[in-house]
Design a protein around this motif. Structure first.
Motif, PDB file in Angstrom:
ATOM      1  N   MET A   1       0.864  -1.176   0.000  1.00 45.49           N
ATOM      2  CA  MET A   1       0.000   0.000   0.000  1.00 45.49           C
ATOM      3  C   MET A   1       0.903   1.229   0.000  1.00 45.49           C
ATOM      4  O   MET A   1       1.882   1.299   0.719  1.00 45.49           O
ATOM      5  CB  MET A   1      -0.898   0.006   1.247  1.00 45.49           C
ATOM      6  CG  MET A   1      -1.831   1.211   1.279  1.00 45.49           C
ATOM      7  SD  MET A   1      -2.896   1.166   2.722  1.00 45.49           S
ATOM      8  CE  MET A   1      -3.905  -0.257   2.289  1.00 45.49           C
ATOM      9  N   HIS A   2       0.507   2.217  -0.781  1.00 48.87           N
ATOM     10  CA  HIS A   2       1.304   3.466  -0.866  1.00 48.87           C
ATOM     11  C   HIS A   2       0.884   4.448   0.211  1.00 48.87           C
ATOM     12  O   HIS A   2      -0.287   4.557   0.558  1.00 48.87           O
ATOM     13  CB  HIS A   2       1.096   4.100  -2.253  1.00 48.87           C
ATOM     14  CG  HIS A   2       1.597   3.252  -3.382  1.00 48.87           C
ATOM     15  ND1 HIS A   2       2.930   3.078  -3.670  1.00 48.87           N
ATOM     16  CD2 HIS A   2       0.907   2.490  -4.299  1.00 48.87           C
ATOM     17  CE1 HIS A   2       3.070   2.285  -4.716  1.00 48.87           C
ATOM     18  NE2 HIS A   2       1.840   1.884  -5.109  1.00 48.87           N
ATOM     19  N   GLU A   3       1.867   5.139   0.712  1.00 49.33           N
ATOM     20  CA  GLU A   3       1.605   6.202   1.695  1.00 49.33           C
ATOM     21  C   GLU A   3       1.834   7.571   1.056  1.00 49.33           C
ATOM     22  O   GLU A   3       2.710   7.753   0.215  1.00 49.33           O
ATOM     23  CB  GLU A   3       2.522   6.037   2.918  1.00 49.33           C
ATOM     24  CG  GLU A   3       2.152   4.838   3.770  1.00 49.33           C
ATOM     25  CD  GLU A   3       2.957   4.792   5.028  1.00 49.33           C
ATOM     26  OE1 GLU A   3       4.137   5.244   4.993  1.00 49.33           O
ATOM     27  OE2 GLU A   3       2.419   4.395   6.073  1.00 49.33           O
ATOM     28  N   TYR A   4       1.036   8.494   1.568  1.00 53.72           N
ATOM     29  CA  TYR A   4       1.102   9.868   1.011  1.00 53.72           C
ATOM     30  C   TYR A   4       1.192  10.884   2.158  1.00 53.72           C
ATOM     31  O   TYR A   4       0.700  10.631   3.258  1.00 53.72           O
ATOM     32  CB  TYR A   4      -0.149  10.170   0.171  1.00 53.72           C
ATOM     33  CG  TYR A   4      -0.368   9.195  -0.969  1.00 53.72           C
ATOM     34  CD1 TYR A   4       0.236   9.434  -2.200  1.00 53.72           C
ATOM     35  CD2 TYR A   4      -1.169   8.062  -0.796  1.00 53.72           C
ATOM     36  CE1 TYR A   4       0.036   8.511  -3.241  1.00 53.72           C
ATOM     37  CE2 TYR A   4      -1.366   7.173  -1.832  1.00 53.72           C
ATOM     38  CZ  TYR A   4      -0.756   7.406  -3.068  1.00 53.72           C
ATOM     39  OH  TYR A   4      -0.958   6.518  -4.075  1.00 53.72           O
ATOM     40  N   GLN A   5       1.812  11.984   1.833  1.00 54.60           N
ATOM     41  CA  GLN A   5       1.890  13.082   2.820  1.00 54.60           C
ATOM     42  C   GLN A   5       1.107  14.283   2.296  1.00 54.60           C
ATOM     43  O   GLN A   5       1.375  14.787   1.194  1.00 54.60           O
ATOM     44  CB  GLN A   5       3.336  13.507   3.112  1.00 54.60           C
ATOM     45  CG  GLN A   5       3.400  14.588   4.198  1.00 54.60           C
ATOM     46  CD  GLN A   5       4.835  14.941   4.566  1.00 54.60           C
ATOM     47  OE1 GLN A   5       5.746  14.700   3.780  1.00 54.60           O
ATOM     48  NE2 GLN A   5       5.013  15.471   5.734  1.00 54.60           N
ATOM     49  N   CYS A   6       0.131  14.673   3.102  1.00 52.26           N
ATOM     50  CA  CYS A   6      -0.725  15.824   2.683  1.00 52.26           C
ATOM     51  C   CYS A   6       0.100  17.110   2.711  1.00 52.26           C
ATOM     52  O   CYS A   6       0.818  17.386   3.669  1.00 52.26           O
ATOM     53  CB  CYS A   6      -1.928  15.924   3.630  1.00 52.26           C
ATOM     54  SG  CYS A   6      -3.017  17.337   3.197  1.00 52.26           S
ATOM     55  N   LYS A   7      -0.021  17.880   1.649  1.00 51.44           N
ATOM     56  CA  LYS A   7       0.780  19.125   1.579  1.00 51.44           C
ATOM     57  C   LYS A   7       0.168  20.251   2.414  1.00 51.44           C
ATOM     58  O   LYS A   7       0.789  21.293   2.593  1.00 51.44           O
ATOM     59  CB  LYS A   7       0.959  19.577   0.139  1.00 51.44           C
ATOM     60  CG  LYS A   7      -0.312  20.108  -0.513  1.00 51.44           C
ATOM     61  CD  LYS A   7      -0.001  20.629  -1.899  1.00 51.44           C
ATOM     62  CE  LYS A   7      -1.220  21.236  -2.557  1.00 51.44           C
ATOM     63  NZ  LYS A   7      -0.896  21.780  -3.885  1.00 51.44           N
ATOM     64  N   TYR A   8      -1.030  20.009   2.920  1.00 53.39           N
ATOM     65  CA  TYR A   8      -1.669  21.039   3.748  1.00 53.39           C
ATOM     66  C   TYR A   8      -1.429  20.815   5.234  1.00 53.39           C
ATOM     67  O   TYR A   8      -1.040  21.732   5.962  1.00 53.39           O
ATOM     68  CB  TYR A   8      -3.185  21.091   3.477  1.00 53.39           C
ATOM     69  CG  TYR A   8      -3.502  21.474   2.042  1.00 53.39           C
ATOM     70  CD1 TYR A   8      -3.256  22.760   1.588  1.00 53.39           C
ATOM     71  CD2 TYR A   8      -4.019  20.538   1.160  1.00 53.39           C
ATOM     72  CE1 TYR A   8      -3.530  23.116   0.273  1.00 53.39           C
ATOM     73  CE2 TYR A   8      -4.307  20.880  -0.154  1.00 53.39           C
ATOM     74  CZ  TYR A   8      -4.059  22.174  -0.591  1.00 53.39           C
ATOM     75  OH  TYR A   8      -4.321  22.521  -1.884  1.00 53.39           O
ATOM     76  N   CYS A   9      -1.688  19.581   5.679  1.00 53.36           N
ATOM     77  CA  CYS A   9      -1.524  19.321   7.112  1.00 53.36           C
ATOM     78  C   CYS A   9      -0.377  18.364   7.413  1.00 53.36           C
ATOM     79  O   CYS A   9      -0.129  18.048   8.565  1.00 53.36           O
ATOM     80  CB  CYS A   9      -2.824  18.764   7.694  1.00 53.36           C
ATOM     81  SG  CYS A   9      -3.253  17.131   7.049  1.00 53.36           S
ATOM     82  N   HIS A  10       0.314  17.898   6.341  1.00 51.68           N
ATOM     83  CA  HIS A  10       1.485  17.021   6.467  1.00 51.68           C
ATOM     84  C   HIS A  10       1.135  15.662   7.109  1.00 51.68           C
ATOM     85  O   HIS A  10       2.007  14.987   7.648  1.00 51.68           O
ATOM     86  CB  HIS A  10       2.597  17.706   7.283  1.00 51.68           C
ATOM     87  CG  HIS A  10       3.031  19.033   6.715  1.00 51.68           C
ATOM     88  ND1 HIS A  10       3.685  19.140   5.513  1.00 51.68           N
ATOM     89  CD2 HIS A  10       2.875  20.296   7.201  1.00 51.68           C
ATOM     90  CE1 HIS A  10       3.920  20.416   5.257  1.00 51.68           C
ATOM     91  NE2 HIS A  10       3.432  21.149   6.280  1.00 51.68           N
ATOM     92  N   GLU A  11      -0.105  15.314   7.099  1.00 53.77           N
ATOM     93  CA  GLU A  11      -0.523  13.993   7.631  1.00 53.77           C
ATOM     94  C   GLU A  11      -0.034  12.889   6.697  1.00 53.77           C
ATOM     95  O   GLU A  11      -0.110  13.026   5.463  1.00 53.77           O
ATOM     96  CB  GLU A  11      -2.043  13.945   7.737  1.00 53.77           C
ATOM     97  CG  GLU A  11      -2.567  12.638   8.292  1.00 53.77           C
ATOM     98  CD  GLU A  11      -2.310  12.474   9.768  1.00 53.77           C
ATOM     99  OE1 GLU A  11      -2.280  11.344  10.243  1.00 53.77           O
ATOM    100  OE2 GLU A  11      -2.129  13.527  10.459  1.00 53.77           O
ATOM    101  N   ILE A  12       0.506  11.804   7.270  1.00 51.69           N
ATOM    102  CA  ILE A  12       0.920  10.634   6.488  1.00 51.69           C
ATOM    103  C   ILE A  12      -0.263   9.632   6.510  1.00 51.69           C
ATOM    104  O   ILE A  12      -0.749   9.261   7.583  1.00 51.69           O
ATOM    105  CB  ILE A  12       2.177   9.975   7.076  1.00 51.69           C
ATOM    106  CG1 ILE A  12       3.319  11.041   7.187  1.00 51.69           C
ATOM    107  CG2 ILE A  12       2.603   8.784   6.230  1.00 51.69           C
ATOM    108  CD1 ILE A  12       3.758  11.576   5.866  1.00 51.69           C
ATOM    109  N   TYR A  13      -0.655   9.332   5.330  1.00 54.84           N
ATOM    110  CA  TYR A  13      -1.818   8.425   5.281  1.00 54.84           C
ATOM    111  C   TYR A  13      -1.752   7.592   4.017  1.00 54.84           C
ATOM    112  O   TYR A  13      -0.951   7.843   3.108  1.00 54.84           O
ATOM    113  CB  TYR A  13      -3.119   9.248   5.328  1.00 54.84           C
ATOM    114  CG  TYR A  13      -3.335  10.103   4.095  1.00 54.84           C
ATOM    115  CD1 TYR A  13      -4.114   9.620   3.011  1.00 54.84           C
ATOM    116  CD2 TYR A  13      -2.784  11.366   3.990  1.00 54.84           C
ATOM    117  CE1 TYR A  13      -4.292  10.397   1.892  1.00 54.84           C
ATOM    118  CE2 TYR A  13      -2.966  12.142   2.890  1.00 54.84           C
ATOM    119  CZ  TYR A  13      -3.733  11.679   1.839  1.00 54.84           C
ATOM    120  OH  TYR A  13      -3.909  12.445   0.717  1.00 54.84           O
ATOM    121  N   SER A  14      -2.624   6.587   4.004  1.00 52.82           N
ATOM    122  CA  SER A  14      -2.812   5.762   2.801  1.00 52.82           C
ATOM    123  C   SER A  14      -4.297   5.762   2.486  1.00 52.82           C
ATOM    124  O   SER A  14      -5.143   5.744   3.384  1.00 52.82           O
ATOM    125  CB  SER A  14      -2.308   4.333   3.034  1.00 52.82           C
ATOM    126  OG  SER A  14      -3.037   3.724   4.090  1.00 52.82           O
TER     127      SER A  14
END
Length: 411
Positions: free
Chosen positions: A1-14
């Motif tokens: 599963m790929h993880e992403y970092q939100c550019k607004y709140c910097h949350e790491i999520y998939s």
């Protein structure tokens, strides 16, 4: 599963949506490797959108403030242009308006006349009021207002005039001296009498040294003629010397005095009834005074000091006034004089204090001792005149200056 970092709140999520702010995964950045705790600082998507909105509001506010500032500058420019225009038009007081307020103009040039003169004072400005005096005092708005021609009678009159407009701007003061000579019993003036020799007139640009040289010539000429002059001793103890009916010299012996500084003999010398030289003292402690056109030009003090045209010197102007007044007072014993006083005291120091007060108010004065019922009174005199009108004007001036006890005496 790929993880992403939100550019607004910097949350790491998939997944497809950021669980922190709800931003779509399309706006996220794929995460590879490790990440720090700082990268997980919460920052909502909606907050990011509000930041963009606040930035636009600041721009709008800045533009509005700039517009207000520019409008203010434009208003200032318009205001100052309006004031400048009003100054040019004369609706606002300006120094330029004051400078162009011309002096009054006399209808007759100063000089000597053989009949009374009707003097007109003209206003070349088209505005303002003419104020004048005929007693040699500087006019102000408390002086007489010119409304009709002034009749100058026999004697010597100094006329001074100014113009003052509604904005209280004042013109230069102009003055002139008029001498109206009264004919004798045969209807002749001095200049018409046989044997009369007119005195040599000196130019207006004459220096004190030239005046002194002219006075010396006339003084020694009279000394050479003393044995031929007619001497008339009067009951007042004063000796008067005449040449062909013309007064040439007055000698006032010790004891006949008008104030404390004059407790010594005086000699006055005349040409055409005008004093040109005065000598005070006994030869060892004397003062010499040289006159031209009714004004003191040089004062040679007892200690040898010389004062030339010293109008700012107290003693210079004081002696000038006293000598001219006394010379006129004693130049004719048979002619009525009108003397003006502002006070009379039994204590001489009180009289001297009033003299100082009068001179602070622009009135030349001196102490004149008189005997009243065997008591010496010290009167403060401010003038002696052959014309009653001139004395009355000086009396009115004294009243305007606050000397309510001022009075006039005919003698």
């Amino acid at each position: 599963m790929h993880e992403y970092q939100c550019k607004y709140c910097h949350e790491i999520y998939s997944g497809t949506v950021c669980p922190g702010c709800g931003a779509p995964v399309a706006s996220a950045t794929p995460v590879t490797g490790t990440y720090t705790v700082a990268q997980r600082t919460p920052k909502s998507y909606s907050a990011g959108k509000r930041g963009l909105k606040n930035s636009k509001e600041l721009w709008i506010i800045g533009i509005c403030l700039a517009a207000v500032f520019i409008t203010f500058i434009i208003c200032l420019i318009i205001f100052f242009k309006t004031v400048k225009t009003e100054k040019v038009d004369g609706t606002v007081a300006s120094s330029a308006v004051e400078e162009v307020l011309s002096a009054p103009v006399f209808s007759h040039a100063e000089g000597k006349f053989e009949a009374p003169v009707s003097l007109q004072i003209n206003n070349p400005n088209g505005r303002g009021t003419i104020y004048y005096t005929t007693n040699g005092q500087m006019p102000d708005t408390g002086a007489q207002i010119y409304t009709a021609p002034i009749t100058l009678g026999y004697g010597t009159t100094t006329v001074m005039a100014i113009i003052v407009d509604s904005s209280n701007h004042q013109s230069e003061c102009i003055s002139a001296v008029y001498t109206i000579e009264k004919p004798d019993s045969n209807g002749q003036t001095t200049a018409q009498k046989p044997g009369y020799i007119a005195p040599t007139a000196l130019p207006d640009s004459t220096s004190p040294e030239e005046v002194v040289q002219s006075v010396r010539q006339r003084y020694y000429a009279i000394q050479d003629k003393m044995n031929t002059l007619e001497c008339r001793g009067e009951s007042d103890g004063i000796l008067r010397y005449y040449e062909n009916g013309n007064l040439r010299k007055i000698t006032i012996p010790l004891g006949v005095c008008c104030e404390k500084d004059f407790y010594y003999s005086r000699e006055y010398y005349f040409d055409d009834n005008e004093m040109y030289f005065a000598l005070l003292g006994d030869g060892t402690n004397e003062r010499r005074f040289y006159f031209y056109n009714g004004q003191l030009v040089r004062m040679l003090c007892a200690d040898g000091d010389i004062l030339d045209n010293a109008r700012n010197d107290y003693n210079f102007t004081r002696f000038e006034r006293i000598l001219l007044d006394e010379a006129m007072q004693y130049s004719s014993s048979s002619e009525l004089l009108y003397r003006v006083y502002i006070g009379s005291f039994a204590n001489q120091s009180n009289a001297e204090n009033m003299v100082k007060d009068a001179e602070k108010n622009g009135i030349q004065a001196f102490v004149s001792p008189v005997q009243l019922n065997g008591i010496t009174m010290y009167r403060v005199q401010i003038g002696a005149y052959r014309e009653r009108a001139n004395a009355r004007e000086q009396l009115n001036l004294a009243h305007r200056k606050g000397y309510s006890d001022a009075f006039m005496e005919e003698k």
